[in-house]
Design a protein around this motif. Sequence first.
Motif, PDB file in Angstrom:
ATOM      1  N   GLN A   1      -2.004 -60.908  36.656  1.00 10.33           N
ATOM      2  CA  GLN A   1      -1.726 -60.790  35.223  1.00 10.33           C
ATOM      3  C   GLN A   1      -1.152 -59.433  34.835  1.00 10.33           C
ATOM      4  O   GLN A   1      -1.584 -58.794  33.876  1.00 10.33           O
ATOM      5  CB  GLN A   1      -2.976 -61.101  34.407  1.00 10.33           C
ATOM      6  CG  GLN A   1      -3.463 -62.514  34.617  1.00 10.33           C
ATOM      7  CD  GLN A   1      -4.731 -62.821  33.861  1.00 10.33           C
ATOM      8  OE1 GLN A   1      -5.328 -61.948  33.243  1.00 10.33           O
ATOM      9  NE2 GLN A   1      -5.145 -64.067  33.910  1.00 10.33           N
ATOM     10  N   ALA A   2      -0.167 -58.983  35.609  1.00  8.51           N
ATOM     11  CA  ALA A   2       0.570 -57.764  35.291  1.00  8.51           C
ATOM     12  C   ALA A   2       2.069 -58.092  35.336  1.00  8.51           C
ATOM     13  O   ALA A   2       2.772 -57.694  36.266  1.00  8.51           O
ATOM     14  CB  ALA A   2       0.229 -56.662  36.267  1.00  8.51           C
ATOM     15  N   PRO A   3       2.569 -58.837  34.340  1.00  5.45           N
ATOM     16  CA  PRO A   3       3.958 -59.300  34.406  1.00  5.45           C
ATOM     17  C   PRO A   3       4.985 -58.172  34.324  1.00  5.45           C
ATOM     18  O   PRO A   3       6.048 -58.262  34.933  1.00  5.45           O
ATOM     19  CB  PRO A   3       4.086 -60.240  33.207  1.00  5.45           C
ATOM     20  CG  PRO A   3       2.985 -59.853  32.295  1.00  5.45           C
ATOM     21  CD  PRO A   3       1.884 -59.328  33.152  1.00  5.45           C
ATOM     22  N   ASP A   4       4.668 -57.091  33.622  1.00  2.00           N
ATOM     23  CA  ASP A   4       5.605 -55.970  33.545  1.00  2.00           C
ATOM     24  C   ASP A   4       5.760 -55.275  34.898  1.00  2.00           C
ATOM     25  O   ASP A   4       6.868 -54.935  35.324  1.00  2.00           O
ATOM     26  CB  ASP A   4       5.178 -54.974  32.472  1.00  2.00           C
ATOM     27  CG  ASP A   4       3.722 -54.546  32.617  1.00  2.00           C
ATOM     28  OD1 ASP A   4       2.954 -55.253  33.309  1.00  2.00           O
ATOM     29  OD2 ASP A   4       3.354 -53.512  32.038  1.00  2.00           O
ATOM     30  N   VAL A   5       4.667 -55.108  35.605  1.00  2.00           N
ATOM     31  CA  VAL A   5       4.718 -54.517  36.943  1.00  2.00           C
ATOM     32  C   VAL A   5       5.408 -55.478  37.907  1.00  2.00           C
ATOM     33  O   VAL A   5       6.173 -55.058  38.773  1.00  2.00           O
ATOM     34  CB  VAL A   5       3.300 -54.171  37.443  1.00  2.00           C
ATOM     35  CG1 VAL A   5       3.337 -53.552  38.825  1.00  2.00           C
ATOM     36  CG2 VAL A   5       2.599 -53.249  36.455  1.00  2.00           C
ATOM     37  N   ALA A   6       5.195 -56.772  37.735  1.00  2.00           N
ATOM     38  CA  ALA A   6       5.835 -57.771  38.593  1.00  2.00           C
ATOM     39  C   ALA A   6       7.347 -57.728  38.431  1.00  2.00           C
ATOM     40  O   ALA A   6       8.087 -57.800  39.415  1.00  2.00           O
ATOM     41  CB  ALA A   6       5.299 -59.166  38.275  1.00  2.00           C
ATOM     42  N   LEU A   7       7.825 -57.602  37.198  1.00  2.00           N
ATOM     43  CA  LEU A   7       9.268 -57.526  36.971  1.00  2.00           C
ATOM     44  C   LEU A   7       9.855 -56.256  37.569  1.00  2.00           C
ATOM     45  O   LEU A   7      10.934 -56.278  38.163  1.00  2.00           O
ATOM     46  CB  LEU A   7       9.579 -57.603  35.475  1.00  2.00           C
ATOM     47  CG  LEU A   7       9.417 -58.979  34.854  1.00  2.00           C
ATOM     48  CD1 LEU A   7       9.588 -58.896  33.335  1.00  2.00           C
ATOM     49  CD2 LEU A   7      10.411 -59.951  35.439  1.00  2.00           C
ATOM     50  N   SER A   8       9.163 -55.153  37.426  1.00  2.00           N
ATOM     51  CA  SER A   8       9.633 -53.894  38.024  1.00  2.00           C
ATOM     52  C   SER A   8       9.670 -53.998  39.537  1.00  2.00           C
ATOM     53  O   SER A   8      10.632 -53.566  40.180  1.00  2.00           O
ATOM     54  CB  SER A   8       8.719 -52.739  37.619  1.00  2.00           C
ATOM     55  OG  SER A   8       8.718 -52.576  36.235  1.00  2.00           O
ATOM     56  N   GLN A   9       8.640 -54.576  40.128  1.00  2.00           N
ATOM     57  CA  GLN A   9       8.598 -54.756  41.576  1.00  2.00           C
ATOM     58  C   GLN A   9       9.700 -55.681  42.045  1.00  2.00           C
ATOM     59  O   GLN A   9      10.311 -55.450  43.084  1.00  2.00           O
ATOM     60  CB  GLN A   9       7.234 -55.314  42.000  1.00  2.00           C
ATOM     61  CG  GLN A   9       7.130 -55.656  43.465  1.00  2.00           C
ATOM     62  CD  GLN A   9       7.344 -54.469  44.373  1.00  2.00           C
ATOM     63  OE1 GLN A   9       6.978 -53.364  44.053  1.00  2.00           O
ATOM     64  NE2 GLN A   9       7.948 -54.715  45.520  1.00  2.00           N
ATOM     65  N   LEU A  10       9.973 -56.707  41.284  1.00  2.00           N
ATOM     66  CA  LEU A  10      11.023 -57.654  41.644  1.00  2.00           C
ATOM     67  C   LEU A  10      12.380 -56.966  41.690  1.00  2.00           C
ATOM     68  O   LEU A  10      13.143 -57.146  42.640  1.00  2.00           O
ATOM     69  CB  LEU A  10      11.038 -58.812  40.651  1.00  2.00           C
ATOM     70  CG  LEU A  10      11.938 -59.979  40.961  1.00  2.00           C
ATOM     71  CD1 LEU A  10      11.501 -60.650  42.243  1.00  2.00           C
ATOM     72  CD2 LEU A  10      11.910 -60.970  39.821  1.00  2.00           C
ATOM     73  N   VAL A  11      12.658 -56.144  40.706  1.00  2.00           N
ATOM     74  CA  VAL A  11      13.957 -55.464  40.659  1.00  2.00           C
ATOM     75  C   VAL A  11      14.055 -54.383  41.720  1.00  2.00           C
ATOM     76  O   VAL A  11      15.025 -54.328  42.482  1.00  2.00           O
ATOM     77  CB  VAL A  11      14.197 -54.864  39.252  1.00  2.00           C
ATOM     78  CG1 VAL A  11      15.422 -53.988  39.245  1.00  2.00           C
ATOM     79  CG2 VAL A  11      14.333 -55.968  38.229  1.00  2.00           C
ATOM     80  N   VAL A  12      13.063 -53.534  41.807  1.00  2.00           N
ATOM     81  CA  VAL A  12      13.144 -52.388  42.719  1.00  2.00           C
ATOM     82  C   VAL A  12      12.819 -52.789  44.150  1.00  2.00           C
ATOM     83  O   VAL A  12      13.594 -52.511  45.072  1.00  2.00           O
ATOM     84  CB  VAL A  12      12.198 -51.260  42.243  1.00  2.00           C
ATOM     85  CG1 VAL A  12      12.172 -50.126  43.249  1.00  2.00           C
ATOM     86  CG2 VAL A  12      12.624 -50.763  40.881  1.00  2.00           C
ATOM     87  N   GLY A  13      11.695 -53.438  44.373  1.00  2.00           N
ATOM     88  CA  GLY A  13      11.231 -53.703  45.718  1.00  2.00           C
ATOM     89  C   GLY A  13      11.894 -54.864  46.420  1.00  2.00           C
ATOM     90  O   GLY A  13      11.958 -54.897  47.637  1.00  2.00           O
TER      91      GLY A  13
END
Length: 79
Positions: free
Chosen positions: A47-59
């Motif tokens: 339940q951390a969608p903002d971190v998930a989106l950042s990880q998706l783009v960067v990682g």
Amino acid sequence: MNGLQVIILVLVGLGGTCVVFTREPVRQAIALTFFGLLLALMFLILQAPDVALSQLVVGAVVLPLMILLVVAKIRRQSQ
């Protein structure tokens, strides 16, 4: 913790191990992409969608792309 969280944590551990033990840079970048996707999925489940989106783009996109571009440039210069 529910069963889905345990499964994704095990998959993240296996994915990280796969990245570490892969020796060829191109295959390592591909493994890093899948590892980034697994981490993004883990953050989404936790339940951390903002971190998930950042990880998706960067990682999962930018970092493997940068690695592949550097490997291509090094191979082009050595020929």
